[in-house]
Scaffold this motif. Structure first.
Motif: not given
Length: 300
Positions: A58-72
């Protein structure tokens, strides 16, 4: 149970496409960690193959979190860029940021730690091996095959001493092992982990590994006396360290009588903590303490 990291944790890797990020992402996946992607603005939209598993970048942590629900987020980011990377993770709402990088300037660490606290993000590190809940998830560089799930909680300033105690007590096993790092400014302290292990019903005994320099172990002793009911066994590295010389970690330096291993040992023993003078002696103390409680241990 566990503290901070479970099999449900969704792990993002900032710096996944670098050499260290690639190596340890593969190891985390092999340990069963739910790695959901990586972040590299220059490689956004690509995928990276890890033994047949395609991992999105992903290009940013925001995009990654929005897409995957990453919490770590586990950070393998060079020192010069680590401050911005941690702040980006905090701004994206990542609850736990694990900063593996060593050599981060102290001023940068102060800035990103303060920012993360304001945003509600727990930072582990910097200059740490990360944390592992054996059999569930591994966020960082701790070897996953040297221990088993069990009933001992471990908090340590030292990566290699973490590994040694994990191996020596592998037949007993661990709930969670947390390497908090040895820099002068760290996000998660011995005290934070003591409180978390005290609240974890499946942690029966806590191992605390400290080292020379600062007063973290003395403050941990006060916390143990006031708030911890579970047995604690400790080891303090640096009994033979010369005065005035940094030993290994940036925070490991003795000045006069301040921060010596013997002073820390005395403070811990004064509140009932048994302290070993070698890692192997510390492992024996753990066995003795648990055996005196229930006699369920296999021979060491």
């Amino acid at each position: 149970m566990a503290i901070y990291l479970t099999r449900e944790s969704k792990v993002l890797v900032q710096g996944m496409t670098g050499a260290e990020g690639m190596r340890h992402t593969r190891r985390m996946l092999a340990a069963g960690t739910d790695v959901v992607g990586g972040v590299n603005p220059r490689k956004a939209g690509r995928t990276v193959d890890f033994d047949g598993r395609a991992m999105p970048v992903f290009g940013s942590v925001h995009d990654a979190r929005e897409t995957t629900g990453a919490d770590v987020s586990v950070l393998f980011v060079p020192p010069a860029f680590s401050k911005d990377a941690v702040m980006e993770a905090a701004d994206a709402g990542i609850p736990l940021a694990v900063v593996i990088t060593e050599g981060i300037p102290v001023h940068d660490a102060v800035v990103f730690q303060a920012h993360a606290r304001r945003r509600g993000t727990r930072v582990i590190g910097p200059n740490c091996p990360g944390l592992i809940t054996p059999g569930q998830s591994n966020a960082g560089i701790i070897p996953a095959d040297i221990t088993e799930p069990g009933r001992v909680g471990l908090v340590s300033k030292s990566g290699t001493l973490t590994y040694q105690l994990m191996y020596e007590l592998r037949d007993i096993g661990f709930s969670t092992c947390v390497g908090i790092g040895g820099d002068p400014v760290v996000g998660t302290t011995h005290i934070d982990c003591l409180a978390a292990f005290e609240a974890d019903p499946e942690t029966e005994l806590i191992v605390l590994i400290g080292e020379i320099g600062g007063d973290a172990e003395e403050r941990a002793a006060t916390c143990i006396a006031e708030h911890v009911t579970k047995p604690v066994v400790a080891y303090v590295a640096g009994f033979t360290a010369p005065e005035g010389r940094t030993m290994g970690h940036a925070g490991a330096i003795v000045s006069g009588s301040s921060g010596t291993a013997r002073a820390k040992k005395a403070a811990l023993e004064a509140v009932g903590v048994r302290v070993g003078e070698t890692p192997s002696a510390t492992a024996r103390l753990v066995r003795d303490r648990l055996a005196s409680t229930d006699g369920r241990l296999a021979p060491g």
